[in-house]
Motif scaffolding. Structure first.
Motif, mmCIF file in Angstrom:
data_model
loop_
_atom_site.group_PDB
_atom_site.id
_atom_site.type_symbol
_atom_site.label_atom_id
_atom_site.label_comp_id
_atom_site.label_asym_id
_atom_site.label_seq_id
_atom_site.Cartn_x
_atom_site.Cartn_y
_atom_site.Cartn_z
ATOM 1 N N GLU A 102 1.003 -1.034 -0.021
ATOM 2 C CA GLU A 102 -0.069 0.043 -0.040
ATOM 3 C C GLU A 102 0.824 1.162 0.023
ATOM 4 O O GLU A 102 1.838 1.307 0.709
ATOM 5 N N ILE A 103 0.642 2.301 -0.742
ATOM 6 C CA ILE A 103 1.457 3.365 -0.979
ATOM 7 C C ILE A 103 0.578 4.538 -0.987
ATOM 8 O O ILE A 103 -0.478 4.871 -1.497
ATOM 9 N N SER A 104 0.679 5.540 -0.025
ATOM 10 C CA SER A 104 0.083 6.691 0.034
ATOM 11 C C SER A 104 0.842 7.942 -1.153
ATOM 12 O O SER A 104 2.036 8.087 -1.104
ATOM 13 N N ALA A 105 0.082 8.278 -2.082
ATOM 14 C CA ALA A 105 0.779 9.151 -3.063
ATOM 15 C C ALA A 105 -0.455 10.154 -3.495
ATOM 16 O O ALA A 105 -1.604 9.976 -3.416
ATOM 17 N N THR A 106 0.153 11.344 -3.797
ATOM 18 C CA THR A 106 -0.951 12.545 -4.348
ATOM 19 C C THR A 106 -0.660 12.407 -5.931
ATOM 20 O O THR A 106 0.300 12.819 -6.204
ATOM 21 N N ILE A 107 -1.786 12.454 -6.493
ATOM 22 C CA ILE A 107 -1.887 12.545 -7.954
ATOM 23 C C ILE A 107 -2.232 13.987 -8.279
ATOM 24 O O ILE A 107 -3.126 14.545 -7.967
ATOM 25 N N LYS A 108 -1.355 14.485 -9.257
ATOM 26 C CA LYS A 108 -1.382 15.942 -9.601
ATOM 27 C C LYS A 108 -2.063 16.186 -10.804
ATOM 28 O O LYS A 108 -1.831 15.429 -11.806
ATOM 29 N N ASP A 109 -2.886 17.172 -11.250
ATOM 30 C CA ASP A 109 -3.597 17.522 -12.278
ATOM 31 C C ASP A 109 -2.557 17.521 -13.374
ATOM 32 O O ASP A 109 -1.632 18.365 -13.479
ATOM 33 N N ASN A 110 -2.879 16.630 -14.548
ATOM 34 C CA ASN A 110 -2.072 16.670 -15.708
ATOM 35 C C ASN A 110 -0.588 16.763 -15.523
ATOM 36 O O ASN A 110 0.243 17.215 -16.171
ATOM 37 N N GLU A 111 -0.175 15.917 -14.474
ATOM 38 C CA GLU A 111 1.355 15.743 -14.166
ATOM 39 C C GLU A 111 1.522 14.112 -13.984
ATOM 40 O O GLU A 111 0.476 13.456 -13.651
#
Length: 392
Positions: A102-111
């Motif tokens: 399990e990974i905590s990650a932040t997905i960024k707009d159009n990146e």
């Protein structure tokens, strides 16, 4: 008179506004919600970082539990596109019950956010055991991937309380030693049936087909006494000849995970267990002889038996994950392990509890006519055995 003209003009303007169609609404008054997405990229690796893992599921959910899913390629690489925001990302092999991260990650707009290999290492959840053999050492492959396994004996196989601690048991070729353990085998047969029927998984190689279908150290006839897999499902005889055999991979998922679909297997013992017949509704052929189409590697999760007691196996009593079947676009079904708290929401979206195929509660049985011989001369067969370990 002026007041009358103003009033008349006002009424005309109102009527023109009321007659305007929706299509004539100014663009600046239209609101449209556009889903913002970004990407996560990475490389799935074994726990010690030594081996890229192909065929791993990488997925996350949005706030309404819609799944976003991809698979790692044969080099372990993946790119996952999903909605922006803080997410929990899951990496799993098999059905996710034995190996997952399990990974905590932040997905960024159009990146595209690149995850490090420290984040994407595939962790061992399962408790793994093996019985020492004479002709191969699956434990060496397990260790070389950075995972751990505990050695047990035939006496341990005869004790259900001992083997119920584990999720996976590997039976190395030559471990049966029937002559010195003959009195144990009725108990072993019963316990292995209980183990698999309650979700435990087993891998057996070459001569150790006798644990499945009966016989002594190896089998030379069909319908032998002993074993726990019905005789009608599998027959294997110790008549395989020595030499290099051209083989082909018979499963699209395995091919994609490995990055190849043909290989040469070196059968360097005097004889090996040749599969004479099998029930194709019960077994899936993963690898076959490229010339004769004879099965060389089989798996099943179709095991059932009457009168089997319910017995907690391995991590099952303490897990906070549940196995579900989810249908992806294109009517592709995948079996995954998801947090139990998410199950009601996923079921509301069409998921079902349990695996997409197989008998309810059954673990996997893998059987290969080849193995990792002590000489180490197995070539690409070793990569296939790595796949077996991670997909039990």
């Amino acid at each position: 008179m002026r007041k009358f003209n103003l009033l008349f003009i006002f009424i005309i303007l109102l009527s023109l506004g009321a007659c305007r169609s929706e299509s004539e609404t100014p663009a600046e008054l239209t609101t449209e919600t556009v889903l913002k997405t970004g990407k996560l990229s990475g490389k799935v690796m074994s726990q010690n970082g030594s081996k890229p893992i192909g065929g791993a599921s990488v997925f996350t959910f949005d706030d309404k539990y819609k799944i976003y899913h991809t698979l790692s390629d044969s080099d372990g690489n993946f790119v996952l596109e999903a909605p922006v925001g803080a997410k929990t990302v899951y990496i799993q092999t098999g059905n996710g019950s034995n190996f997952r991260t399990e990974i905590s990650a932040t997905i960024k707009d159009n990146e595209t956010v690149n995850l490090t290999t420290n984040q994407t290492k595939l962790n061992q959840v399962a408790k793994i055991a093996y019985v020492k053999g004479s002709y191969d050492k699956i434990e060496d492959i397990i260790t070389n991937l950075g995972y751990t396994a505990t050695e047990i004996t035939n006496a341990d196989l005869a004790n259900i309380n001992t083997i119920a601690q584990y999720d996976i048991i590997f039976l190395n070729c030559g471990s049966r030693n029937y002559a010195t353990n003959q009195s144990l085998y009725p108990l072993i047969d019963t316990n292995l049936a209980i183990f698999v029927a309650n979700g435990g998984s087993i891998y057996a190689s070459d001569w150790d087909v006798s644990y499945l279908v009966g016989g002594t150290d190896n089998t030379n006839n069909c319908s032998l006494s002993g074993g726990f897999v019905p005789d009608s499902k599998l027959c294997s005889k110790n008549i395989g000849s020595t030499g290099l055999l051209a083989a082909s991979v018979n499963n699209a998922g395995l091919t994609a995970a490995l990055g190849f679909n043909t290989l040469n297997i070196n059968y360097d013992l005097g004889a090996w267990q040749k599969i004479i017949n099998y029930d194709p509704a019960y077994w899936e052929v993963l690898v076959k002889d490229a010339t004769t189409n004879d099965a060389l590697m089989l798996r099943t999760n179709q095991f059932t038996a009457t009168g089997i007691p319910t017995t907690p196996i391995g991590n099952a009593p303490n897990t906070t994950f549940t196995t579900v079947c989810i249908t992806l676009p294109g009517n592709i079904q995948i079996t995954l392990s998801v947090p139990t708290v998410a199950v009601p929401y996923l079921v509301a979206l069409g998921a079902t509890v349990g695996p997409c195929s197989g008998a309810s509660g059954s673990g996997y049985i893998y059987y290969t006519t080849f193995h990792n011989h002590a000489t180490g001369n197995i070539g690409n067969a070793g990569v296939i055995l790595q796949y077996v370990i991670l997909n039990l």
